[in-house]
Scaffold this active site. Structure first.
Site, PDB file in Angstrom:
ATOM      1  N   CYS A 107       0.824  -1.204   0.000  1.00  0.00           N
ATOM      2  CA  CYS A 107       0.000   0.000   0.000  1.00  0.00           C
ATOM      3  C   CYS A 107       0.867   1.267   0.000  1.00  0.00           C
ATOM      4  CB  CYS A 107      -0.960  -0.032   1.191  1.00  0.00           C
ATOM      5  SG  CYS A 107      -2.234   1.248   1.173  1.00  0.00           S
ATOM      6  N   GLY A 108       0.619   2.178   0.925  1.00  0.00           N
ATOM      7  CA  GLY A 108       1.325   3.452   0.947  1.00  0.00           C
ATOM      8  C   GLY A 108       2.823   3.332   1.053  1.00  0.00           C
TER       9      GLY A 108
END
Length: 205
Positions: A107-108
């Site tokens: 993800c991030g």
């Protein structure tokens, strides 16, 4: 004398707003397989996850060395996209990869690694290609539409693929392989009851 990789701990980065759901399959299965999980925060002060869990890190980031680790796991977090607070974790990922120690980012955290230049020459994935493109990185041509990707010691995945992320980690560390790894993925990703027998026979449950 240095411990072998299989006896070194796996380090899980923890920071405010971390996405609880993204690393649970990986860490739970690693722990069940006898791997030590150590949490690493910006400092040893408690952090709070997106789900409201309060976590007191086992050690601070400056105290983590690649030679003492089998793997660094970087979960997603809102903080990856709201400033430079987590940039030190991306720099630590660079030191791990330079030392030949694997890193897994979801993800991030993939955007953080993109900003650090670590995805410029590796096949990788994330939530969507334009999410990483917004970082201005030079690796857009290496983006792969896949649930998870491993290239030269770096695992990447998007936020909806925690099971695939765990699969790549388990494969990378040699915890499961072949039909056992495939059965584990089918059970937890597809709810395939037929996979249960394979895992039970292998003692992987």
């Amino acid at each position: 004398m240095h411990a072998t990789a299989e006896h070194k701990p796996v380090h899980l980065a923890v920071y405010d707003t971390l996405a609880d759901w993204e690393t649970g399959h990986a860490t739970a299965q690693l722990a069940r397989a006898g791997r030590e999980i150590r949490t690493v925060g910006p400092t040893t002060a408690p952090v709070r996850s997106t789900g409201g869990l309060r976590i007191r890190p086992d050690l601070a980031l400056p105290d983590v060395r690649p030679e003492d680790s089998a793997l660094l796991i970087l979960p997603g977090a809102d903080l990856w996209d709201t400033g430079d607070d987590l940039a030190p974790f991306a720099r630590t990922a660079r030191s791990f990869l330079d030392a030949g120690v694997p890193v897994a980012a979801i993800c991030g955290a993939t955007a953080g690694l993109a900003r650090e230049g670590l995805l410029d020459d590796r096949a990788h994935t994330s939530a969507v290609s334009f999410y990483l493109a917004a970082t201005g990185y030079a690796g857009a041509g290496r983006y792969v539409e896949a649930d998870a990707v491993t290239d030269r010691g770096l695992v990447t995945a998007g936020p909806t693929e925690p099971v695939a992320f765990a699969r790549e980690i388990l494969r990378l560390l040699g915890v499961y392989e072949g039909e056992v790894l495939d059965a584990w993925y089918r059970l937890f990703h597809d709810s395939d009851a037929a996979a249960y027998g394979v895992l039970e026979k292998a003692g992987a449950l």
